[in-house]
Design an enzyme around this catalytic site. Structure first.
Site, PDB file in Angstrom:
ATOM      1  NE  ARG A 110      -3.255   2.399   2.885  1.00  0.00           N
ATOM      2  CZ  ARG A 110      -3.101   3.509   3.798  1.00  0.00           C
ATOM      3  NH1 ARG A 110      -2.105   3.179   5.036  1.00  0.00           N
ATOM      4  NH2 ARG A 110      -3.869   4.570   3.557  1.00  0.00           N
ATOM      5  CG  HIS A 132      -1.216   8.840   3.405  1.00  0.00           C
ATOM      6  ND1 HIS A 132      -1.069   7.581   3.682  1.00  0.00           N
ATOM      7  CD2 HIS A 132      -0.549   9.615   4.710  1.00  0.00           C
ATOM      8  CE1 HIS A 132      -0.540   7.497   4.875  1.00  0.00           C
ATOM      9  NE2 HIS A 132      -0.541   8.541   5.675  1.00  0.00           N
ATOM     10  CD  GLU A 142      -4.609   7.822   9.887  1.00  0.00           C
ATOM     11  OE1 GLU A 142      -4.116   8.844  10.095  1.00  0.00           O
ATOM     12  OE2 GLU A 142      -4.321   6.789  10.270  1.00  0.00           O
ATOM     13  CG  ASN A 168      -4.832   3.367   8.733  1.00  0.00           C
ATOM     14  OD1 ASN A 168      -5.073   2.595   8.091  1.00  0.00           O
ATOM     15  ND2 ASN A 168      -4.588   4.646   8.248  1.00  0.00           N
ATOM     16  CE1 TYR A 216       0.224   2.993  13.671  1.00  0.00           C
ATOM     17  CE2 TYR A 216      -1.653   4.450  12.864  1.00  0.00           C
ATOM     18  CZ  TYR A 216      -0.449   3.396  12.515  1.00  0.00           C
ATOM     19  OH  TYR A 216       0.156   3.549  11.156  1.00  0.00           O
ATOM     20  CD  GLU A 220      -1.233   4.213   8.140  1.00  0.00           C
ATOM     21  OE1 GLU A 220      -1.244   4.571   9.088  1.00  0.00           O
ATOM     22  OE2 GLU A 220      -1.679   4.749   7.063  1.00  0.00           O
TER      23      GLU A 220
END
Ligand code: FCB
Length: 456
Positions: A77, A121, A166, A295, A297, A361
């Site tokens: 990606r 991005h 995002e 994504n 985290y 991600e």
């Protein structure tokens, strides 16, 4: 190990983004993006770092593709730099800029790796920011044109397309909180940006769907988190609701339900902010997609009272506070809570059913200590990735339709406002020599993928 329950069809990959790795910011006709500009603002980025050279990926691309292939991964990606392929953000394509992605796609296919393109991005052409940026509705239409232009060049070989990475970060960090480019601090601008990003997403989906001669997979990538209340009090629960609303539902609801969440709209109205929706926008935004990129985290806990127990601040506004839990953290100071990852994926499956999920991600920055040969024995990162992959496998066992997992990131790279200080790579980059050295986490990833696929 739950990881071993992942199916043979599961997609395995790594992710990067253009501004974070490419460098070559003034080559082959590329014009500045908002990040080139922002990096020059004193104090905006740690150490005054910038992406002028970054990982020099623009000149080392074949070597980087070889790294991916050597890890045995099936998907890469990456993102396309808008100011490289359509300088200034409007008008004709720049053939020299497109040629880079053309070569990249061919190189990947030649090594048996599927390209997965992210169209945006965060590197908005500076000229479009000068014309108002994402708070300006016109930017959504510029994005749709750009998307079609890239699709025209790569659509014969690239089967999977993500419109935006995002949008919360682009909108809120960029326009409301000011810690990312372009660095504005205005809630109204942030919300207008969010709406126009989503509109741009929907328009691009319509255009690409219409242009595709063969079936393609279209999607959007969002950064999501869990928002748990610190206590069971009504105030803390309301703080968690508001955080979930502004961080998660403001993006998911329009895309999957064709409406903005009313509680968030009401919260914003109380701040004097209106979402600039025009007739027909939500129909465009909710155009069906084939995959949602997630994504993840960290998790977060929210409170609606300050340390003195007051639920209003000095302006009479509700207190909104993130509570630090006593949990292990990464070098980003992000809490390590793999259970929250499972919880999030199961919740997505419950509240927004029907769309396949891919983890576009997940990863961690740690304070890597290379040995004399540049090798990093990053057991902390291996542990993080292992626990999070287990969390994905558990979510699947609970019914969540997760189809793949991409580690962030292939390489150490330019970590936005943190500059080069934070390293997320499974491959170390020595920025003095540009030498790449796979870390222990890269070896672990390669072995894990092989094992799950039953290749050994
Ligand atoms: C995400 C971004 C990505 C990277 C990671 C650490 O928010 O999409 O570019 O910076 O965080």
């Amino acid at each position: 190990d739950p990881i071993d329950t992942l199916p043979p069809t599961f997609r395995w990959g790594v992710a990067t983004s253009s501004y974070q790795i490419e460098g070559a910011v003034a080559e082959d006709g590329r014009t500045p993006s908002i990040w080139d500009t922002f990096c020059r603002v004193p104090g905006a980025v740690a150490n005054g770092d910038h992406g002028d050279v970054a990982c020099d990926h623009y000149h080392r691309m074949p070597q980087d593709v070889a790294l991916i292939a050597d890890l045995g991964l099936d998907t890469y990606r990456f993102s396309v730099a808008w100011p490289r392929v359509q300088p200034g953000g409007r008008g004709p394509a720049n053939p020299a800029g497109l040629a880079f992605y053309d070569r990249l796609v061919d190189e990947l296919l030649g090594r048996g790796v599927d390209p997965w393109v992210t169209l945006y991005h965060w590197d908005l052409p500076q000229e479009l920011e000068d014309a108002g940026g994402w708070p300006n509705r016109d930017t959504a239409y510029r994005f749709a044109d750009y998307a079609e232009l890239v699709f025209g060049a790569l659509g014969d070989r690239v089967k999977t397309w993500t419109t935006l990475n995002e949008p919360w970060c682009s909108a809120m960090l960029g326009y409301a909180y000011g810690n990312h480019a372009p660095g504005r601090r205005n809630l109204g601008d942030g919300i207008a940006a969010a709406h126009h990003l989503l509109l741009g997403h929907g328009l691009a989906v319509q255009r690409l769907r219409a242009a595709a001669a063969t079936p393609i997979e279209l999607g959007l990538t969002v950064n999501l988190s869990t928002a748990d209340p610190a206590t069971d009090s009504a105030t803390d629960r309301d703080a968690a609701r508001a955080a979930d609303g502004l961080g998660n539902r403001l993006y998911l609801d329009p895309v999957f339900r064709g409406s903005y969440p009313q509680d968030v709209v009401a919260d914003l109205a109380a701040e004097g902010v209106r979402v600039p929706v025009q007739e027909g926008d939500l129909e465009v935004i909710s155009a069906p997609i084939d995959v949602l990129g997630v994504n993840f985290y960290f998790g977060q806990v929210h409170s609606g009272v300050d340390e003195q127990g007051r639920d209003r601040d000095e302006h009479g506004k509700p207190v909104r506070r993130v509570i630090r839990r006593d949990l292990p953290r990464t070098a980003m100071d992000w809490e390590i809570v793999p259970e929250s990852f499972t919880e999030l994926l199961v919740r997505l499956h419950r509240d927004y059913p029907g769309v396949p999920l891919v983890i576009t991600e997940n990863g961690a920055a740690f304070d890597d200590k290379p040995d004399a040969d540049g090798f990093v024995a990053d057991d902390d990162r291996v542990a993080y990735l292992t626990e999070h992959l287990r969390a994905v496998a558990r979510a699947r066992q609970a019914g969540a339709d997760v189809r793949g997992y991409f580690a962030w990131s292939l390489l150490d790279n330019f970590e936005w406002a943190y500059g080069y200080d934070r390293r997320f790579g499974i491959v170390r980059v020595d920025y003095d020599t540009q030498r790449r050295t796979p870390k222990r986490s890269a070896q672990w990833y390669r072995d894990t993928v092989r094992r799950v696929r039953g290749e050994r």
